[in-house]
Scaffold this motif. Structure first.
Motif, PDB file in Angstrom:
ATOM      1  N   TRP A 155       4.252  -6.556 -13.178  1.00  0.00           N
ATOM      2  CA  TRP A 155       3.399  -6.578 -12.013  1.00  0.00           C
ATOM      3  C   TRP A 155       1.774  -6.580 -12.136  1.00  0.00           C
ATOM      4  CZ3 TRP A 155       4.697  -8.970  -8.010  1.00  0.00           C
ATOM      5  CH2 TRP A 155       6.200  -8.971  -7.873  1.00  0.00           C
ATOM      6  N   THR A 156       1.617  -5.660 -13.003  1.00  0.00           N
ATOM      7  CA  THR A 156      -0.016  -5.612 -13.140  1.00  0.00           C
ATOM      8  C   THR A 156      -0.496  -6.877 -13.916  1.00  0.00           C
ATOM      9  OG1 THR A 156       0.213  -3.136 -14.176  1.00  0.00           O
ATOM     10  CG2 THR A 156      -1.818  -4.397 -14.748  1.00  0.00           C
ATOM     11  N   PHE A 157       0.012  -7.577 -14.768  1.00  0.00           N
ATOM     12  CA  PHE A 157      -0.411  -8.778 -15.010  1.00  0.00           C
ATOM     13  C   PHE A 157      -0.427 -10.003 -13.841  1.00  0.00           C
ATOM     14  CE2 PHE A 157       0.637 -13.113 -16.536  1.00  0.00           C
ATOM     15  CZ  PHE A 157      -0.580 -13.386 -17.580  1.00  0.00           C
ATOM     16  N   SER A 168      -3.486 -12.816  -9.948  1.00  0.00           N
ATOM     17  CA  SER A 168      -3.829 -13.052  -8.561  1.00  0.00           C
ATOM     18  C   SER A 168      -5.105 -12.604  -8.251  1.00  0.00           C
ATOM     19  CB  SER A 168      -2.701 -12.267  -7.637  1.00  0.00           C
ATOM     20  OG  SER A 168      -1.555 -12.777  -7.751  1.00  0.00           O
ATOM     21  N   PHE A 169      -5.595 -11.738  -8.565  1.00  0.00           N
ATOM     22  CA  PHE A 169      -7.102 -11.252  -7.951  1.00  0.00           C
ATOM     23  C   PHE A 169      -8.096 -12.275  -8.903  1.00  0.00           C
ATOM     24  CE2 PHE A 169     -10.685  -8.711  -9.419  1.00  0.00           C
ATOM     25  CZ  PHE A 169     -11.411  -8.610  -8.120  1.00  0.00           C
ATOM     26  N   LEU A 170      -7.754 -12.460 -10.054  1.00  0.00           N
ATOM     27  CA  LEU A 170      -8.637 -13.310 -10.646  1.00  0.00           C
ATOM     28  C   LEU A 170      -8.644 -14.940 -10.405  1.00  0.00           C
ATOM     29  CD1 LEU A 170      -8.150 -12.074 -14.450  1.00  0.00           C
ATOM     30  CD2 LEU A 170     -10.169 -11.633 -13.074  1.00  0.00           C
ATOM     31  N   PHE A 182      -6.835  -3.647  -3.002  1.00  0.00           N
ATOM     32  CA  PHE A 182      -5.565  -3.410  -3.174  1.00  0.00           C
ATOM     33  C   PHE A 182      -5.321  -3.924  -4.743  1.00  0.00           C
ATOM     34  CE2 PHE A 182      -1.459  -5.187  -3.825  1.00  0.00           C
ATOM     35  CZ  PHE A 182      -0.596  -3.960  -3.807  1.00  0.00           C
ATOM     36  N   TYR A 183      -5.792  -5.170  -5.075  1.00  0.00           N
ATOM     37  CA  TYR A 183      -5.501  -5.520  -6.202  1.00  0.00           C
ATOM     38  C   TYR A 183      -5.946  -4.497  -7.678  1.00  0.00           C
ATOM     39  CZ  TYR A 183      -4.084 -10.050  -4.210  1.00  0.00           C
ATOM     40  OH  TYR A 183      -3.469 -10.891  -3.648  1.00  0.00           O
ATOM     41  N   ALA A 184      -7.046  -4.088  -7.533  1.00  0.00           N
ATOM     42  CA  ALA A 184      -7.632  -3.099  -8.405  1.00  0.00           C
ATOM     43  C   ALA A 184      -6.563  -1.757  -8.221  1.00  0.00           C
ATOM     44  CB  ALA A 184      -9.089  -2.442  -8.224  1.00  0.00           C
ATOM     45  N   VAL A 185      -6.418  -1.292  -7.129  1.00  0.00           N
ATOM     46  CA  VAL A 185      -5.665  -0.194  -6.969  1.00  0.00           C
ATOM     47  C   VAL A 185      -4.082  -0.308  -7.414  1.00  0.00           C
ATOM     48  CG1 VAL A 185      -4.561   1.574  -5.478  1.00  0.00           C
ATOM     49  CG2 VAL A 185      -6.910   0.910  -5.072  1.00  0.00           C
ATOM     50  N   ILE A 186      -3.637  -1.075  -7.164  1.00  0.00           N
ATOM     51  CA  ILE A 186      -2.150  -1.407  -7.664  1.00  0.00           C
ATOM     52  C   ILE A 186      -2.236  -1.643  -9.045  1.00  0.00           C
ATOM     53  CG2 ILE A 186      -2.050  -3.986  -7.468  1.00  0.00           C
ATOM     54  CD1 ILE A 186       0.801  -1.596  -6.662  1.00  0.00           C
ATOM     55  N   CYS A 187      -3.101  -2.288  -9.985  1.00  0.00           N
ATOM     56  CA  CYS A 187      -3.167  -2.528 -11.335  1.00  0.00           C
ATOM     57  C   CYS A 187      -3.534  -1.129 -11.970  1.00  0.00           C
ATOM     58  CB  CYS A 187      -4.394  -3.588 -11.731  1.00  0.00           C
ATOM     59  SG  CYS A 187      -3.890  -5.281 -11.331  1.00  0.00           S
ATOM     60  N   TRP A 201       0.833  -1.239   0.011  1.00  0.00           N
ATOM     61  CA  TRP A 201       0.153  -0.049   0.076  1.00  0.00           C
ATOM     62  C   TRP A 201       1.087   1.250  -0.210  1.00  0.00           C
ATOM     63  CZ3 TRP A 201      -4.746   0.903  -1.390  1.00  0.00           C
ATOM     64  CH2 TRP A 201      -5.761  -0.390  -1.235  1.00  0.00           C
ATOM     65  N   LEU A 202       1.931   1.179   0.786  1.00  0.00           N
ATOM     66  CA  LEU A 202       2.749   2.539   0.860  1.00  0.00           C
ATOM     67  C   LEU A 202       3.594   2.630  -0.575  1.00  0.00           C
ATOM     68  CD1 LEU A 202       3.809   4.642   2.654  1.00  0.00           C
ATOM     69  CD2 LEU A 202       5.488   3.190   3.296  1.00  0.00           C
ATOM     70  N   LEU A 203       3.758   1.672  -1.341  1.00  0.00           N
ATOM     71  CA  LEU A 203       4.327   1.625  -2.631  1.00  0.00           C
ATOM     72  C   LEU A 203       3.505   2.526  -3.529  1.00  0.00           C
ATOM     73  CD1 LEU A 203       6.645   0.827  -4.402  1.00  0.00           C
ATOM     74  CD2 LEU A 203       5.495  -1.120  -5.083  1.00  0.00           C
TER      75      LEU A 203
END
Length: 186
Positions: A176-178, A183-185, A131-136, A74-76
């Motif tokens: 990382w997006t992939f 991971s989310f899916l 988190f998965y949505a935000v980071i993607c 999250w900090l990243l």
């Protein structure tokens, strides 16, 4: 994947952070880069199977390592978005350029990171799916903005800088997006 693979990756990130600290002028952009590299190193060294190795090495509860991993993720996000706002020349990052945007992003990333460090496990779970949505979104935005900066560069110096950023961070962002999307899916 070997369980220890994040450990050398972390030391590479931290070595680059130290290198930038030593050789780069102390600009806001270089300080964000140093922070990002340090946090990224913490994220990879505490990730997945590495967490057990680190837990054993440091003789700490694995739950603490998991919390550090989630907090550093999250900090990243809170550091990466202002970093691309400071670094890229694309109009796509204009919303990230101001002091107010930097403050909100850093404070949000920092507060969520602090929350996952101190909240009980059940309460921390609420941060997992978003988190998965935000980071993607953050990483895809970084890649698209880097590529756009490269395409629209008006001088060879700006083009070279945008190309270097795209190759250094853009490839990382796509991978990382992939990874996070899968991971989310999954």
């Amino acid at each position: 994947m070997p369980e220890w693979l994040g450990i050398p990756a972390a030391f590479v990130a931290w070595s680059f952070a130290l290198y930038v600290y030593v050789v780069a002028p102390k600009t806001r952009g270089s300080l964000f880069l140093i922070s990002m590299l340090f946090i990224d190193g913490a994220a990879v060294i505490s990730s997945y199977d590495n967490s057990q190795v680190i837990s054993d090495w440091l003789s700490v509860d694995i739950e603490i390592v998991h919390r550090i991993h989630q907090a550093s993720d999250w900090l990243l996000v809170g550091v990466y978005l202002p970093f691309i706002g400071l670094t890229l020349g694309s109009p796509l990052v204009r919303p990230l350029k101001g002091q107010r945007a930097r403050t909100v992003l850093l404070a949000t990333g920092g507060l969520i990171a602090l929350s996952v460090l101190i909240l009980p496990e059940e309460a921390r779970q609420v941060f997992n799916t978003p988190f998965y949505a935000v980071i993607c979104i953050a990483l895809a935005w970084g890649f698209i903005a880097a590529l756009h900066s490269w395409i629209i560069a008006t001088s060879e110096a700006r083009r070279a800088r945008a190309r270097a950023f795209t190759l250094a961070f853009g490839v990382r962002d796509v991978l990382w997006t992939f990874t996070f999307a899968m991971s989310f899916l999954y």
